[in-house]
Design a protein around this motif. Structure first.
Motif, PDB file in Angstrom:
ATOM      1  N   ALA A  59       0.813  -1.219   0.000  1.00  0.00           N
ATOM      2  CA  ALA A  59       0.000   0.000   0.000  1.00  0.00           C
ATOM      3  C   ALA A  59       0.850   1.275   0.000  1.00  0.00           C
ATOM      4  CB  ALA A  59      -0.952  -0.012   1.187  1.00  0.00           C
ATOM      5  N   GLY A  60       1.949   1.287   0.718  1.00  0.00           N
ATOM      6  CA  GLY A  60       2.800   2.474   0.732  1.00  0.00           C
ATOM      7  C   GLY A  60       3.401   2.766  -0.630  1.00  0.00           C
ATOM      8  N   VAL A  61       3.813   1.732  -1.332  1.00  0.00           N
ATOM      9  CA  VAL A  61       4.354   1.897  -2.690  1.00  0.00           C
ATOM     10  C   VAL A  61       3.247   2.402  -3.614  1.00  0.00           C
ATOM     11  CG1 VAL A  61       5.389   0.699  -4.663  1.00  0.00           C
ATOM     12  CG2 VAL A  61       6.102   0.120  -2.326  1.00  0.00           C
ATOM     13  N   ARG A  62       2.069   1.815  -3.480  1.00  0.00           N
ATOM     14  CA  ARG A  62       0.916   2.240  -4.295  1.00  0.00           C
ATOM     15  C   ARG A  62       0.642   3.721  -4.105  1.00  0.00           C
ATOM     16  NH1 ARG A  62      -3.632  -0.123  -1.657  1.00  0.00           N
ATOM     17  NH2 ARG A  62      -3.735   1.852  -0.536  1.00  0.00           N
ATOM     18  N   GLU A  63       0.582   4.150  -2.849  1.00  0.00           N
ATOM     19  CA  GLU A  63       0.225   5.545  -2.574  1.00  0.00           C
ATOM     20  C   GLU A  63       1.322   6.511  -3.006  1.00  0.00           C
ATOM     21  OE1 GLU A  63      -2.776   6.556  -1.967  1.00  0.00           O
ATOM     22  OE2 GLU A  63      -3.407   4.459  -1.914  1.00  0.00           O
ATOM     23  N   LEU A  64       2.584   6.139  -2.851  1.00  0.00           N
ATOM     24  CA  LEU A  64       3.675   6.982  -3.328  1.00  0.00           C
ATOM     25  C   LEU A  64       3.574   7.157  -4.845  1.00  0.00           C
ATOM     26  CD1 LEU A  64       6.216   8.469  -2.241  1.00  0.00           C
ATOM     27  CD2 LEU A  64       7.517   6.406  -2.827  1.00  0.00           C
ATOM     28  N   ALA A  65       3.305   6.076  -5.539  1.00  0.00           N
ATOM     29  CA  ALA A  65       3.176   6.140  -7.001  1.00  0.00           C
ATOM     30  C   ALA A  65       1.966   6.980  -7.415  1.00  0.00           C
ATOM     31  CB  ALA A  65       3.072   4.724  -7.579  1.00  0.00           C
ATOM     32  N   ILE A  66       0.843   6.794  -6.743  1.00  0.00           N
ATOM     33  CA  ILE A  66      -0.370   7.551  -7.092  1.00  0.00           C
ATOM     34  C   ILE A  66      -0.145   9.042  -6.858  1.00  0.00           C
ATOM     35  CG2 ILE A  66      -2.790   7.975  -6.496  1.00  0.00           C
ATOM     36  CD1 ILE A  66      -3.006   4.910  -5.940  1.00  0.00           C
ATOM     37  N   LEU A  67       0.511   9.396  -5.762  1.00  0.00           N
ATOM     38  CA  LEU A  67       0.791  10.813  -5.527  1.00  0.00           C
ATOM     39  C   LEU A  67       1.662  11.392  -6.633  1.00  0.00           C
ATOM     40  CD1 LEU A  67       1.377  11.119  -1.664  1.00  0.00           C
ATOM     41  CD2 LEU A  67      -0.630  11.845  -2.992  1.00  0.00           C
TER      42      LEU A  67
END
Length: 177
Positions: A59-67
């Protein structure tokens, strides 16, 4: 606003069904905008919910990428919603600054976080990852996770395009952009 949210009193049964998997869709401008096209909403949200809840990507990787996608696409709506989610997943202010390319944020990132940002940039600029970036992501992600990464970046780039084109507005006046 080119396509305003569809008021809930105008939703038919197909719309209610299409949005039923989402929490409080009437209070969400993006979902209420998708309510104009229930068949598309239903098909898209199935994929989007997979990326948010069933993906193998941490989830942290996902959110960093989405930002990073939201920043590059100048999508205030996507940024606002995912900034809260990123902070909930432990994304730091330094990481957020790096996503924006501001201050000394990038100096505080580890190699993997820099690879995530580079990967988003490569996908946005060239629609592919270099061998070096694929390998850098592979330091922490397996093949399925890297596949989920590519689809996540693509999905949120498409959402940013839609939100910006339709003119989806933030639900609250006080949002962190």
């Amino acid at each position: 606003m080119r396509l305003p949210p569809l008021p809930v009193d105008r939703w038919d049964e197909a719309t209610h069904q299409a949005l039923s998997a989402m929490r409080d869709p009437a209070a969400n401008n993006a979902l209420s905008t998708l309510a104009h096209h229930p068949a598309l909403a239903k098909a898209f949200l199935r994929f989007n919910v997979h990326l948010l809840t069933s993906s193998t990507l941490p989830a942290g990787v996902r959110e960093l990428a989405i930002l990073r996608v939201a920043h590059r696409r100048e999508c205030a709506y996507e940024w606002s919603h995912h900034l809260r989610m990123a902070k909930d997943e432990g994304i730091t202010d330094d990481q957020i600054a790096a996503v924006r390319g501001a201050g000394e944020g990038a100096a505080h990132l580890d190699e993997f976080d820099r690879a995530v940002i580079t990967a988003v940039d490569e996908l946005e600029d060239k629609s592919r990852l270099s061998d070096e970036t694929w390998a850098a992501l592979g330091e922490r992600l397996n093949d399925q996770q890297r596949m989920d990464f590519v689809f996540t970046v693509g999905c949120y780039a498409m959402l940013a395009m839609a939100f910006n084109t339709f003119g989806v507005q933030l639900e609250h006046a006080d949002q962190n952009r």
